[in-house]
Write a protein that holds these residues in place. Structure first.
Motif, short mmCIF file in Angstrom:
data_model
loop_
_atom_site.label_atom_id
_atom_site.label_comp_id
_atom_site.label_asym_id
_atom_site.label_seq_id
_atom_site.Cartn_x
_atom_site.Cartn_y
_atom_site.Cartn_z
N TYR A 1 4.56 -16.71 10.15
CA TYR A 1 5.03 -17.84 11.27
C TYR A 1 5.33 -19.04 10.25
N VAL A 2 6.11 -20.11 10.97
CA VAL A 2 6.14 -21.34 10.35
C VAL A 2 6.61 -22.18 11.76
N ILE A 3 5.85 -23.38 11.66
CA ILE A 3 5.78 -24.40 12.70
C ILE A 3 6.76 -25.36 12.33
N ALA A 4 7.77 -25.61 13.19
CA ALA A 4 8.88 -26.49 12.87
C ALA A 4 8.42 -27.82 12.76
N LYS A 5 9.07 -28.76 11.97
CA LYS A 5 8.73 -30.17 11.48
C LYS A 5 8.22 -30.89 13.07
N ASN A 6 9.09 -30.94 13.85
CA ASN A 6 8.64 -31.78 15.05
C ASN A 6 7.60 -31.23 15.97
N LYS A 7 6.92 -30.04 15.38
CA LYS A 7 5.72 -29.74 16.00
C LYS A 7 5.88 -29.01 17.34
N LYS A 8 7.33 -28.79 17.96
CA LYS A 8 7.52 -28.64 19.22
C LYS A 8 7.64 -27.04 19.28
N TYR A 9 8.05 -26.32 18.24
CA TYR A 9 8.55 -24.85 18.04
C TYR A 9 7.63 -24.08 16.98
N ILE A 10 7.61 -22.93 17.18
CA ILE A 10 6.91 -21.87 16.35
C ILE A 10 7.76 -20.62 16.05
N VAL A 11 8.24 -20.46 14.77
CA VAL A 11 9.01 -19.37 14.53
C VAL A 11 8.31 -18.16 13.89
N PHE A 12 8.22 -16.96 14.49
CA PHE A 12 7.41 -15.77 14.23
C PHE A 12 8.35 -14.74 13.66
N SER A 13 8.12 -13.75 12.71
CA SER A 13 8.61 -12.71 12.28
C SER A 13 7.49 -11.59 12.48
N LYS A 14 7.83 -10.38 12.97
CA LYS A 14 7.12 -9.21 13.29
C LYS A 14 7.78 -7.99 12.36
N SER A 15 6.82 -7.60 11.66
CA SER A 15 7.20 -6.36 10.93
C SER A 15 6.13 -5.36 10.60
N GLU A 16 6.65 -4.09 10.55
CA GLU A 16 5.53 -3.05 10.53
C GLU A 16 5.51 -2.93 8.79
N TYR A 17 4.02 -2.78 8.64
CA TYR A 17 3.37 -2.85 7.14
C TYR A 17 4.36 -1.83 6.51
N SER A 18 4.22 -0.58 7.10
CA SER A 18 4.93 0.63 6.24
C SER A 18 6.33 0.45 5.97
N MET A 19 6.88 -0.14 6.88
CA MET A 19 8.39 -0.48 6.58
C MET A 19 8.76 -1.58 5.84
N LEU A 20 7.94 -2.49 5.67
CA LEU A 20 7.97 -3.61 5.02
C LEU A 20 7.79 -3.40 3.44
N PHE A 21 6.69 -2.52 3.00
CA PHE A 21 6.52 -2.37 1.73
C PHE A 21 6.99 -1.01 1.17
N SER A 22 7.58 -0.35 1.91
CA SER A 22 8.09 1.08 1.49
C SER A 22 8.87 0.84 0.23
N LYS A 23 9.82 -0.22 0.39
CA LYS A 23 10.63 -0.33 -0.85
C LYS A 23 9.91 -0.89 -2.11
N VAL A 24 8.89 -1.57 -1.64
CA VAL A 24 8.06 -2.15 -2.81
C VAL A 24 7.16 -1.25 -3.71
N THR A 25 6.79 0.05 -2.88
CA THR A 25 6.07 0.82 -3.35
C THR A 25 7.22 1.83 -4.50
N LYS A 26 8.33 2.03 -3.83
CA LYS A 26 9.33 2.68 -4.50
C LYS A 26 9.60 2.22 -5.88
N ILE A 27 9.81 0.74 -5.89
CA ILE A 27 10.27 -0.14 -6.94
C ILE A 27 9.27 -0.18 -7.90
N ARG A 28 7.94 -0.22 -7.60
CA ARG A 28 6.46 -0.15 -8.21
C ARG A 28 6.55 1.27 -8.98
N ASN A 29 6.74 2.29 -8.42
CA ASN A 29 6.68 3.63 -9.10
C ASN A 29 7.73 3.61 -10.10
N THR A 30 8.99 3.19 -9.79
CA THR A 30 10.16 3.31 -10.69
C THR A 30 10.00 2.47 -11.89
#
Length: 777
Positions: free
Chosen positions: A266-295
């Motif tokens: 999450y990031v809170i906007a500078k004017n403090k009026k809004y909050i931006v969220f992102s939601k990702s599944e852990y396995s999907m987010l780091f699957s590419k990282v694992t492949k890259i790490r093994n390579t």
């Protein structure tokens, strides 16, 4: 069977070789293990940090885009409400065809720069007096608009869904605006196409496996990359409460829900009026990282083995001392005595190698030093041209221009481009000296590379805030040369923003062929960049961009006085509103004129406390030059209004302190003035307030507080007491003379006031007093 003594003897003879092989094998195994551990823990953690950093950067950009988008829609509603034709429709009881045409034209013109406008409604006295819609069949009913105007929040984007006759829904944001205190009799209702805003915000950042959404402080979803989920509320969700409770501007955490591990950033906007969220599944987010790490692990292991072998072979082949070592080892295993090769000593080779290396290094250093010295001298010369034009030696100036490669020829056409960093204070705060130098040089290199396709360019870093480009060899025979330069500069501006995330405002001077005009052309280009204060940052200005018009002096003075009066009355909302009207009225003047007018306004505000006290003790201390420099430093209207709001708070606090100290004495003076001048029938609260240089409202307020009665009641009581004294003391005066002597203009009003206060009319009061005297005698 193998003879043990033979085997033992063979192994002993090859003991050195076995040790070398075992050492190499052990080193390789340890290196692979270290790389494995490094990838397993450190690389994974760093990858997670990098992903979170990249995600937060993307969310920050979305926060900026979303905030700008919402504020832009609010400004559109405000601008439409203040359109003169709309004002006529809102204030008039009859609809004028010319006003309808004017509103239609202004809205269509606004749609050109804001294609996201879907529909507009003008509401006046419980009816729709004007409407326009982009789609057929999407006109909303009188009841719907009435409910929106009556219940909707002012200047707040409300997600809604509109359906037409064919049941094709459209998602919109509805913004309403009406002036504070006027109720909902007149308002503007603006609908913005949500899909258009979605495309503006999410095109670059949204990913299929991520939910990215903007919410307000109450948890209401204002914008979502799944547009079907607009208007939902997440205030009871764990991740929303965590983000609000954390008290940080950004962050990330994991939440286990529904059998899945979700990662929230999450990031809170500078004017403090809004909050931006992102939601990702852990396995999907780091699957590419694992492949890259093994390579990486496999690749490093293979490369490590190859490097060891290749380095040994190349060293033996190319480097004589190593070759000698291998030769001696070979002789050792053959059982012969070690012999030295018929070569020079190793120290001689080492000395020669070091000598050659030192020579090459010295030559490179000298070349770099010469280039650096030339650039320093060239920059110093160019700065002296701009800062000390009076010291230029005109005889050698043309030669120096060519010597330092400022221009390619003396008589060629050239122009000056000034590039100034936006948000300069933030830039200084977030970078050290090395980072600043690198980024400024990068800006100059990117710009020069972009412009070299159309002309020759040279850049100079003037200071930490701006650069100058000198564009040579401009072909004036090409009628489109101005457009070519502007287009190339715009491309450079976009590249700098994308690569370095730095916004720059650019000014382009006119073209000249006179080398002695360099200073004037620089001043022209630099002056253009000041107009970012009016037109916005990250803009390109030329002589065609800046349009200067004459101002209406009477209106300027009117709004200036209204601003000062709003401070005296303590009304910050009215103050900010008049500041904006003042700004809107003078924004088409020259930049120097705008700065001068705002300087004069600030100076008047700062001197307000002096009007209420004879001594300056306790007033604000300020430096005129600092104020002038402060106003010139503003990069946007937001900077200006924030500073003027601070000015209001400081001034209003001092005024309150002065008033609290002087109000009792002030009221005593007023009471004394009334007792001495009650015979004057023209005396009024407005006249006394004017004499005291305060507003009638403020005068009435302090008089009520300290006298315990309103001003009209007090002066009326004084006049009636004086009339009663005259009736008792002088029997020869008739009633008609008495009421004029005490300041009344109307006998009937005097009689009714006297009767109301004493319960008896003036004439009857005199008769009873006379009768009483006769009976006593």
């Amino acid at each position: 069977m193998i003879n043990r003594e033979v085997l033992s003897s063979s192994l002993r003879s090859k003991k050195l070789l076995i040790k070398l092989l075992l050492s190499y094998l052990g080193t390789a195994i340890v290196a692979v293990l270290l790389i494995t551990l490094l990838n397993t823990y450190w690389v994974k953690n760093e990858s997670i940090k990098d992903i979170n950093s990249i995600t937060e950067l993307a969310l920050s950009n979305i926060a900026v885009l979303g905030t700008n988008m919402f504020e832009s829609t609010q400004n559109m509603a405000f601008v439409l409400y203040n359109d003169p034709y709309v004002k006529n429709l809102l204030s008039s009881s009859e609809i004028d065809g010319l006003d309808i045409m004017g509103v239609t034209y202004d809205i269509e013109r606004l749609k050109i720069s804001n294609p996201s406008i879907f529909s507009v409604y003008v509401w006046n006295k419980n009816s729709i007096v004007f409407r326009t819609s982009r789609g057929i069949g999407y006109e909303e009913s009188h009841e719907t608009i009435s409910e929106i105007v009556r219940e909707g929040p002012v200047l707040y984007p409300v997600p809604r869904r509109i359906s037409n006759n064919n049941d094709k829904p459209v998602d919109v944001y509805t913004i309403i605006y009406h002036e504070p205190g006027l109720g909902d009799d007149s308002a503007i209702v603006l609908n913005i196409d949500a899909n258009a805003l979605y495309n503006q915000v999410y095109t670059e950042f949204s990913k299929p496996q991520q939910d990215i959404f903007i919410v307000d402080k109450t948890g209401k979803v204002l914008l979502h990359n799944d547009i079907e989920r607009l208007s939902t509320n997440i205030k009871n969700e764990t991740y929303f409460r965590n983000a609000v409770a954390a008290g940080r501007s950004s962050g990330s955490f994991s939440v286990y829900d529904g059998g899945h591990n979700w990662v929230y950033n999450y990031v809170i906007a500078k004017n403090k009026k809004y909050i931006v969220f992102s939601k990702s599944e852990y396995s999907m987010l780091f699957s590419k990282v694992t492949k890259i790490r093994n390579t990486i692990l496999l690749t490093c292991s293979v490369v490590l083995v190859l490097i060891f072998f290749l380095s040994i072979m190349l060293s033996r082949w190319l480097y004589t001392p190593i070759n000698n070592v291998f030769s001696n080892i070979s002789v050792l295993f053959k059982g012969s005595n070690i012999s030295q090769p018929d070569k020079p000593e190793n120290n001689e080779y080492k000395f020669i190698s070091q000598a050659v290396g030192s020579l090459v290094q010295r030559l490179n250093t000298l070349e770099k030093d010469n280039e650096s010295n030339f650039n320093i001298m060239r920059t110093a010369f160019f700065k002296s041209v701009l800062t000390e034009p009076g010291n230029i030696n005109k005889d050698i100036f043309p030669d120096n221009i060519l010597k330092y490669k400022i221009l390619n020829s003396i008589n060629g056409n050239y122009c000056i481009i000034v590039m100034r960093l936006d948000n300069y204070n933030d830039f200084l705060l977030n970078n050290n000296k090395e980072a600043i130098d690198f980024q400024l040089s990068s800006i100059g290199n990117i710009s020069s590379e972009t412009l070299k396709e159309i002309s020759t360019s040279t850049y100079f870093v003037m200071d930490n805030e701006h650069l100058v480009l000198v564009i040579s060899d401009i072909n004036r025979d090409n009628t489109g040369y101005e457009e070519e330069i502007t287009e190339a500069v715009e491309h450079a501006q976009d590249s700098i923003l994308k690569l370095l995330n730095i916004g720059i405002t650019i000014g382009i001077s006119g073209v000249s062929s006179n080398i002695f005009d360099i200073k004037d052309k620089y001043d022209e280009a630099f002056g253009f960049t000041n107009y970012r204060f009016i037109y916005g940052k990250n803009t390109i200005f030329t002589g065609k961009t800046v349009k200067i018009k004459e101002m209406e002096k009477d209106k300027v003075n009117h709004y200036a006085n209204a601003i000062l009066n709003s401070i005296k009355n303590g009304s910050k909302d009215a103050y900010c509103d008049f500041i904006f009207k003042y700004y809107s009225l003078i924004r088409n003047c020259s930049y120097d004129k705008i700065v001068k007018l705002f300087f004069q306004l600030a100076n008047s505000i700062l001197h307000l406390p002096e009007e209420l006290q004879t001594s300056h003790k306790g007033s604000m201390e300020f430096d005129i030059q600092d104020i002038y420099a402060k106003i010139r430093s503003f990069e946007s209207y937001e900077d200006l209004i924030n500073w003027f709001e601070e000015l209001f708070d400081k001034t209003e606090t001092i005024l309150c302190n002065i008033r609290n100290k002087k109000n009792p004495d002030l009221v005593e003076q007023v009471l004394k003035y009334i007792n001495e001048n009650y015979r004057d029938s023209n005396i009024s609260a407005n006249i006394i307030a004017d004499k005291l240089s305060i507003t009638p409202q403020y005068f009435s307020k302090i008089f009520n507080e300290y006298a315990g009665v309103s001003f009209p009641d007090y002066i009326n009581n004084v006049r009636l007491e004086k009339a009663k004294e005259l009736i008792l003391s002088n029997e020869k005066l008739n009633i008609g003379s008495i009421y004029e002597m005490v300041g009344y203009n109307n006998r009937s009003y005097f009689t009714s006031s006297f009767t109301k206060k004493y319960g008896i009319s003036p004439g009857r009061f005199r008769s009873e007093i006379a009768s009483k005297k006769i009976s006593e005698s």
